[in-house]
Design an enzyme around this catalytic site. Sequence first.
Site, short mmCIF file in Angstrom:
data_model
loop_
_atom_site.label_atom_id
_atom_site.label_comp_id
_atom_site.label_asym_id
_atom_site.label_seq_id
_atom_site.Cartn_x
_atom_site.Cartn_y
_atom_site.Cartn_z
CG HIS A 42 -12.80 10.92 8.96
ND1 HIS A 42 -12.83 11.71 10.10
CD2 HIS A 42 -11.80 11.44 8.20
CE1 HIS A 42 -11.91 12.66 10.01
NE2 HIS A 42 -11.27 12.52 8.86
CG ASP B 183 -18.82 11.30 6.98
OD1 ASP B 183 -18.78 12.24 6.18
OD2 ASP B 183 -17.83 10.88 7.60
CD GLN C 274 -13.25 12.74 1.46
OE1 GLN C 274 -13.17 13.16 0.30
NE2 GLN C 274 -12.42 13.15 2.40
CE LYS D 163 -13.18 16.52 4.44
NZ LYS D 163 -11.73 16.39 4.48
CB CYS E 188 -8.69 11.22 10.38
SG CYS E 188 -7.69 12.64 10.79
N1 PMP Z 1 -15.69 12.19 7.24
C1 PMP Z 1 -14.90 11.92 6.20
C2 PMP Z 1 -15.19 10.72 5.34
C3 PMP Z 1 -13.80 12.75 5.94
O1 PMP Z 1 -13.00 12.47 4.91
C4 PMP Z 1 -13.57 13.87 6.76
C5 PMP Z 1 -12.39 14.80 6.52
N2 PMP Z 1 -11.23 14.19 6.12
C6 PMP Z 1 -14.44 14.11 7.82
C7 PMP Z 1 -15.49 13.25 8.02
C8 PMP Z 1 -14.25 15.27 8.73
O2 PMP Z 1 -14.47 16.47 8.06
P1 PMP Z 1 -14.12 17.85 8.76
O3 PMP Z 1 -12.72 17.73 9.28
O4 PMP Z 1 -14.25 18.85 7.66
O5 PMP Z 1 -15.12 18.06 9.84
#
Ligand code: PMP
Length: 510
Positions: free
Chosen positions: A228, A305, A308, A331, A469
């Site tokens: 991401h 990270d 997910q 999430k 993203c």
């Molecule tokens: N890493 C991953 C794999 C994600 O899917 C996301 C959110 N789509 C993020 C990081 C960022 O998370 P946040 O916007 O809650 O900080």
Amino acid sequence: MSAMPSNPILKLPNLPDDAVDLSSIYASFQRLQAPASHGVGNAFHGVGDAFPEAGELAGLFFGDPGSGNHAENALLRTAAEQEFADTGYSPYSFLRDQPITYSGRETFDVQAIRRDFPILHQKVNGKDLIWFDNAATTQKPAQVIDAIRRYYESDNSNIHRASHTLAARATDGYEGAREKVRRFINAPSADEVIFVRGTTEGINLVAQTYGRKLIRPGDEIIISTLDHHANIVPWQQLAKERGAALRVIPVNDRGEVILEAYESLLSPRTKMVSFAQVNNTFGTVSPAKIMVEMAKRYGARVLIDGAQSVPHAPVDVQELDVDFFAFSGHKIYAPNGIGVVYGKKELLELIPPWQGGGNMIKDVTFEETIFNVPPHKFEAGTPNVADAIGLGAALDYVSRTGIHNIERYERYLTEYARQALEQVDGIRLIGNPRDRVSVVSFVVPGIPAPEVGALLDKEGIALRAGHHCAQPALRRMGVEATVRPSFSFYNTTTEIDRLVEAVRKIAING
Ligand code: PMP
């Protein structure tokens, strides 16, 4: 035998519902059990009171997520898929949103779960809302909403710095939530759990503290093509600032990291490896434990990270032996604006604070500040007390439901959706990782993804359509955008059937 639960999409042309001899199909699966060392066949014992054989088959098919051996499960699943293909029978047609009993003990009842989520019970554009945007954010159960309301109705206070009763209650609630997080990810100590706004802030915190202090010119940082933007941009910025190099693990056509290529990127220059445990565009589960082990051989630090992964599978930071682990509350059924970064104690003690202000100090003069100990050293200012308490309530909810049950059910939904969507003419699935959870990505050639998303919204179906993203991951697959349904344990196969029918219409009429 009783009639099979019918499935309008996956009904078999040559095996009518009431004439299927499951036992013969089951017999052909027995041999798949043999090479599995971890009792895969037991995973779904007793699924669906009416169809015990179906439970056995589903167990064989989905493996035992409790074993944590995703790679082996994935291989087994591929083998099982082949077997099913040979019989012409679909493994996904066994269960129809009925209560499932695992190992004859715990029952997973999706209809009961749905009653806990008030937002799901509404019409959008005249249709029952279907929430398939779970990778973007999840809905909140009444238990979480109630915990936040209770906090504001009876306990609201700033924490740590007052002698009155409400401050004590608020502090207990906030620190209690920290302990719940510790337990959930099996961190050795609650002092290693830092509350932040979310995964993005967690990764930035590590990049700006650990990275600024310890990454030097010529050092290397490894990330993955599947990441991401939240795990790309902070490291890219840091690499530029520090004169370090960013290296990227390539992925194969399925959308899986290539471990041999990762191995060849690692060297004594590697100071940090940071990657998503589960990818948000194809649902790829990366072999995190193996990747951490490989990095450690070169003395590199590792950040995972977990945005997910935490909602969909058990996470144990000690078993992973990971140095930092970040995730977002929203999430995993908790409010927005709260998240966690875990860090090993010796590292948190070594690295400087990120932001300066109240709470993160022990003593301040105009000449010098003595910093507080972790985790307070990293939590400058008044924290998000209410939402931390909401996160604690969400983790309680998930734990009560059982993260193993959730993983099994969501893997089942994911496979059900994939197989149904594969049968829709005029669409193309993007990515096909062998170990996957929650996410399916597809395109309808000739119709831009956002347009497909808007057409589905008219049917009451909420999902994400765009670049998610993760532009480098999508571009690796030759696309700029996809339509991405993502599933939670409150979703049903009936909802997936509605999605598939709607997509079929769009593909035909578009
Ligand atoms: N890493 C991953 C794999 C994600 O899917 C996301 C959110 N789509 C993020 C990081 C960022 O998370 P946040 O916007 O809650 O900080």
